[in-house]
Design an enzyme around this catalytic site. Structure first.
Site: not given
Ligand code: IVH
Length: 671
Positions: A317, A414
């Protein structure tokens, strides 16, 4: 003299097949696209006039007009194994040693190196030269039939060519390969989906996997899938090496990736691996490593398999792909429960199949540990389909005036106060009505695992909240009252609004446990919701339950029960539920209709894979016959049903002397 239709049809098929081979396999077309289309059109016309002459391997039969898939289970003749992975040169030398240890002394070993295509594996069976079934890998033993979808892939031969080099018996063969999509095609599809407000795919492999499981082959035909084959299985013993097999496969008309090499020793193998790790970006498709196989089929046979992978092959891999880019800004994202998560906004870079412009930074501790700052050049990494992450900072490129990251003092959305519970790294926005939390809750409610409202994704939710159509998730069921206004919204249009409203209506059929999960009660994930729904069977019973009662359920602890009580003590939530009830959502479990009391009072535990049904189906059958299914084996278990590759439950059952049922015995019992 004019040829009879049968003769001409056969001639056309032969010609088209030859041109397909020239185009897809040799990449050397000898006629223009126009001329090719002329041939196909002539064939279509003749077949229309003579429908009795249509054969399944005719090139016109790639997309059947009224075919859909049923995904029947297919048992693989030879199990579809996976490969063990290696990540270093050392591990590759270990592999070489193991191979030699497994063979008679001093035997010469050659290897074939191939690119490891990052796609989805498929098995193709040809009988008497014709493609009869295509199947997914599934669990390796049993896959799903996807023949009609695979037939739409133009480079998959519907019938095989007789190889000239060898006289072989190829009456019944199996060919395995990888279905994939090229990177450019993937990007194009994702761009289109984004424009249409549809969910995009993380990488070409996911898009491929999603495509081969589509129900409608006509849709599959529109996606440019491709295939490389890498394995031939035949009962005949005339085959000798894998290298010869690859050549043979190409002669038979299969696309074989031509970047393979016969290597005489592991040093040559390593060179191949290192070269391709450097060159991987030059390919039009994704590879994630190199597959190394022992060349001699005789040696492969001697070496055999361990558990789920062969001893004669290994995957080398490649390292996760990394890229360098500038981190422009760190923003704090507010999730549905109010958690603030730092996200890095990056200068867009292309990495492993997609363009990346954001990466998660997890939390403030992580930022401090890696000393990440705004303006830094950072190294990002993406492995498989995981979200990209920042692995390190290139300190040599740090701007002189850079500053350490500080926690925000107010909610960035907010402006409410924040709080940080003791012993937690997370910080929260206190305001339940913070627009970011509202959007997050609605997104969760509509998501795939919850109410599964297709078409109602992040972008649309943001828009609807900002326009005031959605103040909480119960408003979703009132969107239909605004249909005319919604159609007027730019880029929506009548058709997509119709589709959206249809999927909203459809979501009302979701069972109680999904609805409970969708409510977004903290700590109540999908699994917990299912357990609670199974126990209480209605929201009213749950609302009236004490913490103790909730905790009496297996694996449900005090943090969950407290969170549930907290949720129901909020009057706003009660009102929400009332509105959802009015809309017609299911707040009760369906009554299970017991068909007989054949298994009354008997308890079962299931382990391993059954070949004739899924675990869910087995569970349903048992309940239907009056029995019940437990998740763990105890003294009180009556039977343990054991499928393929059972887990530790099987060992426990043996230790406790619980009667064990094979699949066959179990099937007899429920007959
Ligand atoms: S050989 C026993 N060759 O990688 C032989 N596999 O982890 C097994 N793959 O399931 C497969 N390119 O989906 C082989 N050239 C190649 C491959 C390849 C991609 C995939 C395949 C397999 C997985 C193994």
């Amino acid at each position: 003299m004019k040829k009879n239709p049968q003769q001409r049809i056969e001639e056309l098929r032969k010609l088209i097949k030859e041109h397909d081979y020239n185009y897809y396999i040799l990449a050397q077309p000898t006629i223009s696209d126009y001329e090719y289309d002329q041939l196909v059109n002539e064939l279509i016309k003749l077949e229309k006039e003579n429908p009795h002459l249509i054969t399944p391997d005719s090139p016109t039969q790639r997309v059947g007009s009224d075919l859909t898939n049923v995904f029947n289970p297919v048992t693989h003749r030879v199990p579809m194994l996976s490969l063990s992975n290696t990540y270093s040169e050392e591990e590759m030398y270990d592999f070489d040693r193991r191979v030699k240890d497994g063979l008679p002394k001093n035997e010469k070993v050659e290897y074939v190196c191939e690119l490891k295509i990052d796609g989805v594996s498929v098995s193709l069976r040809y009988k008497n030269g014709l493609l009869v079934t295509a199947a997914t890998r599934g669990d390796g033993t049993t896959g799903e039939e996807i023949t009609n979808n695979i037939k739409t892939i133009r480079s998959v031969p519907l019938s095989i060519r007789k190889p000239e080099s060898k006289k072989l018996n190829l009456d019944d063969i199996e060919v395995r390969g990888e279905i994939y999509m090229e990177i450019e095609a993937f990007k194009k599809i994702n761009e289109e989906r984004e424009l249409n407000g549809e969910k995009t795919f993380a990488n070409p492999r996911n898009l491929t996997a999603g495509t081969i499981k589509l129900l409608d082959p006509q849709l599959v035909a529109k996606r440019p899938l491709k295939i490389f084959v890498y394995y031939l299985y035949s009962e005949t013993d005339e085959l000798t090496t894998h290298y010869e097999n690859l050549k043979l496969l190409r002669e038979m008309g299969f696309p074989v990736n031509q970047n393979y090499k016969l290597c005489k020793d592991i040093e040559e193998v390593m060179k191949f691996c290192n070269d391709w790790e450097d060159k991987r970006d030059t390919l039009p498709y994704e590879i994630d490593g190199v597959v190394v196989k022992v060349n001699s089929l005789k040696q492969q046979k001697i070496l055999g398999n361990i558990a789920k992978s062969p001893r004669w092959a290994v995957a080398y891999k490649f390292k996760a792909k990394q890229a360098k880019t500038r981190l422009n800004k760190i923003v704090w994202q507010v999730g549905r429960t109010g958690t603030l998560t730092p996200v890095a906004e990056l200068e867009p870079v292309f990495l492993a199949g997609s363009t990346i412009s954001r990466a998660t930074l997890h939390n403030i501790d992580e930022i401090k540990r890696k000393d990440i700052r705004e303006g830094d050049v950072v190294i990002i990494e993406k492995g498989g389909d995981v979200i990209p992450k920042v692995v390190a900072v290139d300190l040599s490129q740090r701007p002189r005036n850079s500053q350490e990251v500080k926690l925000p003092s107010k909610c960035p959305v907010c402006n409410s106060n924040l709080f940080r519970p003791e012993n937690e790294v997370a910080i929260y926005c206190e305001n339940n009505l913070c627009p970011a939390q509202i959007k997050g809750r609605i997104e969760h409610f509509a998501s795939r695992g919850a109410m599964d409202i297709t078409g109602l994704g992040e972008a649309l939710i943001n828009l609807f909240v900002d326009l005031g159509y959605l103040k909480d998730y119960s408003d979703i069921y009132h969107l239909k009252e605004h249909k005319e206004e919604l159609i007027q919204i730019e880029r929506l249009g009548e058709k997509s609004v119709d589709n959206l409203l249809t999927s909203i209506e459809k979501s009302k059929e979701k069972p109680f446990d999904k609805v409970l999960f969708a409510l977004g009660i903290r700590y109540v994930g999908a699994g917990v919701a299912k357990k609670i729904a199974d126990h209480f069977r209605s929201i009213d019973a749950l609302m009236n339950a004490s913490e103790e009662e909730i905790e009496s359920i297996h694996e449900i602890g005090p943090s969950i029960s407290k969170s549930i009580r907290r949720f129901f003590s909020d009057n706003n939530n009660i009102k929400l539920i009332e509105r959802l009830k009015k809309a017609g959502l299911k707040f009760k479990s369906e009554e299970v209709k017991i068909a007989s009391d054949k298994l009354k009072g008997k308890s079962f535990v299931l382990t391993g894979t059954l070949s004739s049904m899924s675990r869910e189906e087995a569970k349903e059958k048992i309940i239907l016959l009056g029995g019940h299914v437990l998740s763990a084996v105890s003294k009180n278990t009556d039977f343990v049903v054991v499928g393929e590759n059972p887990g530790s439950k099987f060992d426990n059952a043996q230790k406790l002397g619980i009667p064990i049922l094979s699949e066959e015995e179990f099937l007899k019992m429920i007959e």
